[in-house]
Design an enzyme around this catalytic site. Structure first.
Site, PDB file in Angstrom:
ATOM      1  N   GLY A  13      35.875   9.198  58.827  1.00 28.51           N
ATOM      2  CA  GLY A  13      35.504  10.178  59.836  1.00 28.51           C
ATOM      3  C   GLY A  13      35.511  11.864  59.304  1.00 28.51           C
ATOM      4  O   GLY A  13      35.849  12.725  60.051  1.00 28.51           O
ATOM      5  N   SER A  15      33.308  13.691  58.165  1.00 27.85           N
ATOM      6  CA  SER A  15      32.129  14.515  58.021  1.00 27.85           C
ATOM      7  C   SER A  15      31.956  15.793  58.865  1.00 27.85           C
ATOM      8  O   SER A  15      31.258  16.675  58.501  1.00 27.85           O
ATOM      9  CB  SER A  15      30.857  13.549  58.476  1.00 27.85           C
ATOM     10  N   ARG A  16      33.014  15.834  59.701  1.00 26.00           N
ATOM     11  CA  ARG A  16      33.237  17.286  60.572  1.00 26.00           C
ATOM     12  C   ARG A  16      34.556  17.125  61.407  1.00 26.00           C
ATOM     13  O   ARG A  16      35.272  16.373  61.184  1.00 26.00           O
ATOM     14  CB  ARG A  16      32.163  17.235  61.674  1.00 26.00           C
ATOM     15  N   VAL A  64      33.835   2.123  60.809  1.00 20.24           N
ATOM     16  CA  VAL A  64      35.159   1.548  60.434  1.00 20.24           C
ATOM     17  C   VAL A  64      35.563   0.435  61.475  1.00 20.24           C
ATOM     18  O   VAL A  64      36.474  -0.534  61.151  1.00 20.24           O
ATOM     19  CB  VAL A  64      36.234   2.691  60.386  1.00 20.24           C
ATOM     20  N   SER A 142      47.329  11.162  68.662  1.00 20.28           N
ATOM     21  CA  SER A 142      46.825  12.254  69.691  1.00 20.28           C
ATOM     22  C   SER A 142      48.091  12.336  70.389  1.00 20.28           C
ATOM     23  O   SER A 142      48.794  11.332  70.830  1.00 20.28           O
ATOM     24  CB  SER A 142      45.535  11.872  70.559  1.00 20.28           C
ATOM     25  N   TYR A 155      41.458   5.497  75.397  1.00 24.81           N
ATOM     26  CA  TYR A 155      41.994   6.464  74.168  1.00 24.81           C
ATOM     27  C   TYR A 155      43.240   6.508  74.095  1.00 24.81           C
ATOM     28  O   TYR A 155      43.925   6.414  73.144  1.00 24.81           O
ATOM     29  CB  TYR A 155      41.242   7.845  74.795  1.00 24.81           C
ATOM     30  N   LYS A 159      45.614   5.400  70.963  1.00 27.36           N
ATOM     31  CA  LYS A 159      46.417   6.222  70.376  1.00 27.36           C
ATOM     32  C   LYS A 159      47.751   5.912  70.369  1.00 27.36           C
ATOM     33  O   LYS A 159      48.700   6.070  69.443  1.00 27.36           O
ATOM     34  CB  LYS A 159      46.104   7.625  70.803  1.00 27.36           C
TER      35      LYS A 159
HETATM   36  P1  NAP Z   1      34.875  14.451  65.885  1.00 31.30           P
HETATM   37  O1  NAP Z   1      34.485  16.206  65.469  1.00 31.30           O
HETATM   38  O2  NAP Z   1      34.169  14.158  66.856  1.00 31.30           O
HETATM   39  O3  NAP Z   1      34.735  13.920  64.568  1.00 31.30           O
HETATM   40  C1  NAP Z   1      34.798  12.598  64.432  1.00 31.30           C
HETATM   41  C2  NAP Z   1      34.546  11.943  63.256  1.00 31.30           C
HETATM   42  O4  NAP Z   1      34.783  10.595  63.020  1.00 31.30           O
HETATM   43  C3  NAP Z   1      33.172  12.266  62.692  1.00 31.30           C
HETATM   44  O5  NAP Z   1      32.953  12.454  61.224  1.00 31.30           O
HETATM   45  C4  NAP Z   1      32.697  10.904  63.154  1.00 31.30           C
HETATM   46  O6  NAP Z   1      31.277  10.757  62.111  1.00 31.30           O
HETATM   47  C5  NAP Z   1      33.566  10.120  62.691  1.00 31.30           C
HETATM   48  N1  NAP Z   1      33.624   8.760  63.440  1.00 31.30           N
HETATM   49  C6  NAP Z   1      33.266   8.343  64.833  1.00 31.30           C
HETATM   50  N2  NAP Z   1      33.412   6.952  65.132  1.00 31.30           N
HETATM   51  C7  NAP Z   1      33.342   6.357  63.649  1.00 31.30           C
HETATM   52  C8  NAP Z   1      33.215   4.844  63.067  1.00 31.30           C
HETATM   53  N3  NAP Z   1      33.097   4.141  63.920  1.00 31.30           N
HETATM   54  N4  NAP Z   1      33.262   4.736  61.753  1.00 31.30           N
HETATM   55  C9  NAP Z   1      33.317   6.049  61.076  1.00 31.30           C
HETATM   56  N5  NAP Z   1      33.324   7.159  61.255  1.00 31.30           N
HETATM   57  C10 NAP Z   1      33.391   7.359  62.654  1.00 31.30           C
HETATM   58  O7  NAP Z   1      36.491  14.555  66.319  1.00 31.30           O
HETATM   59  P2  NAP Z   1      37.858  15.425  65.979  1.00 31.30           P
HETATM   60  O8  NAP Z   1      38.004  16.235  67.134  1.00 31.30           O
HETATM   61  O9  NAP Z   1      37.463  16.121  64.512  1.00 31.30           O
HETATM   62  O10 NAP Z   1      38.711  14.256  65.917  1.00 31.30           O
HETATM   63  C11 NAP Z   1      39.173  13.643  64.623  1.00 31.30           C
HETATM   64  C12 NAP Z   1      40.440  12.829  65.104  1.00 31.30           C
HETATM   65  O11 NAP Z   1      41.529  13.587  65.570  1.00 31.30           O
HETATM   66  C13 NAP Z   1      40.217  11.577  66.176  1.00 31.30           C
HETATM   67  O12 NAP Z   1      40.869  10.515  65.523  1.00 31.30           O
HETATM   68  C14 NAP Z   1      40.579  11.997  67.295  1.00 31.30           C
HETATM   69  O13 NAP Z   1      41.046  11.223  68.099  1.00 31.30           O
HETATM   70  C15 NAP Z   1      41.933  13.036  66.771  1.00 31.30           C
HETATM   71  N6  NAP Z   1      42.321  13.996  67.956  1.00 31.30           N
HETATM   72  C16 NAP Z   1      41.530  15.230  68.090  1.00 31.30           C
HETATM   73  C17 NAP Z   1      41.843  16.251  68.893  1.00 31.30           C
HETATM   74  C18 NAP Z   1      40.909  17.242  69.078  1.00 31.30           C
HETATM   75  O14 NAP Z   1      41.569  18.012  70.227  1.00 31.30           O
HETATM   76  N7  NAP Z   1      39.944  17.531  68.848  1.00 31.30           N
HETATM   77  C19 NAP Z   1      43.126  15.949  69.593  1.00 31.30           C
HETATM   78  C20 NAP Z   1      43.970  14.878  69.215  1.00 31.30           C
HETATM   79  C21 NAP Z   1      43.411  13.802  68.433  1.00 31.30           C
HETATM   80  P3  NAP Z   1      30.037   9.869  63.029  1.00 31.30           P
HETATM   81  O15 NAP Z   1      29.713  10.208  64.345  1.00 31.30           O
HETATM   82  O16 NAP Z   1      28.914  10.219  62.251  1.00 31.30           O
HETATM   83  O17 NAP Z   1      30.305   8.418  62.690  1.00 31.30           O
END
Ligand code: NAP
Length: 248
Positions: A13, A15-16, A64, A142, A155, A159
């Site tokens: 993940g 990509s962003r 994944v 998380s 979720y 986690k």
């Molecule tokens: P995001 O911007 O939605 O990015 C998620 C990334 O995961 C994207 O690159 C997405 O690309 C990829 N992805 C999703 N499902 C996938 C799959 N089945 N196989 C391969 N790639 C996959 O999310 P984020 O906020 O950066 O979150 C990143 C991590 O941090 C996550 O595990 C999230 O639970 C955790 N987190 C985030 C926050 C927050 O506030 N943002 C807080 C606590 C924890 P595609 O959609 O192209 O697959």
């Protein structure tokens, strides 16, 4: 020379959002970085950013949650670079709903990506790390996995599951000098994941952060880079909250 020069890393993940920030941070420390996502175009754009930092980079289109493609992803990195030193399981999704309205599909989708995805990648990577007698596994959980959250039972379960999973790996793999740790971000609003939160919900969450500001993707990336480094070699089985003090 950076602290990770000569190391290879895979960020799922990447990509962003947080994953992209982690990939850039590891590359800034000198690591070659592989990425995966389901939509590969965005990951390819990050490959360009990584190469501009002077490291090798590659991206693959992989879900994944699917065991065979996840295993093939690790094999591809090993075939390209001969080793995998650092695995960051960052890919994650949400499908929020209250329990009484939550569908089996919503439950399965989140557990399959967030928890089984990490299992798939860890299992394949651990084989190579055990042979190499070194490695760093960092799983992105998380604060919701520690606190729970109404509307996020799936979720939170995924986690929290990652935490028990990582502690078990830490015990299984310690004798091979492989560490396994969790980074648990708090609220990181500059990503796709929190895009759906309204201003009222955001304000309520912000009020729970002692340091008085939401997190940045880079805040999480700094913690990951530390846990990936040689200097963190005596730290395993830990949960590092990067949350401005939300959980303490
Ligand atoms: P995001 O911007 O939605 O990015 C998620 C990334 O995961 C994207 O690159 C997405 O690309 C990829 N992805 C999703 N499902 C996938 C799959 N089945 N196989 C391969 N790639 C996959 O999310 P984020 O906020 O950066 O979150 C990143 C991590 O941090 C996550 O595990 C999230 O639970 C955790 N987190 C985030 C926050 C927050 O506030 N943002 C807080 C606590 C924890 P595609 O959609 O192209 O697959």
């Amino acid at each position: 020379m950076g602290t990770l020069t000569g190391k290879t890393a895979l960020v799922t993940g990447g990509s962003r959002g947080i994953g992209r920030a982690i990939a850039l941070r590891l590359a800034a420390e000198g690591a070659d970085v592989a990425l995966c996502a389901r939509q590969v175009e965005a990951a390819q754009a990050v490959v360009g950013e990584l190469q501009a930092l002077g490291v090798r980079a590659l991206a693959r289109q992989v879900d994944v949650a699917l065991t065979t493609p996840a295993g093939a992803l690790i094999e591809a990195v090993l075939a390209e670079w001969g080793k995998l030193d650092i695995l960051v399981n960052n890919a994650g999704i949400t499908r929020d709903n209250l329990l009484l309205r939550m569908s089996e599909e919503e439950w399965d989708a989140v557990l399959d990506t967030n928890l089984k995805g990490a299992f798939n990648c860890c299992k394949a990577a651990a084989r190579a790390m055990v042979k190499a007698r070194s490695g760093r596994i960092i799983n992105i959980s998380s604060v919701v996995g520690l606190m729970g959250n109404a509307g996020q039972a799936n979720y939170a379960a995924s986690k929290a599951g990652l935490i028990g999973f990582t502690k078990s790996l830490a015990r299984e793999l310690a004798s091979r000098s492989i560490t396994a740790n969790v980074v648990a971000p708090g609220l990181v609003p500059e990503t796709g994941m929190t895009g759906g939160l309204g201003e009222k919900a955001m304000e309520q969450l912000r009020s729970q952060i002692p340091l008085g500001r939401p997190g940045l993707p880079e805040d999480v990336a700094h913690a990951v880079a530390f846990l990936a480094s040689e200097q963190a070699g005596y730290i395993t089985g830990q949960v590092l909250c990067v949350d401005g003090g939300m959980v303490m």
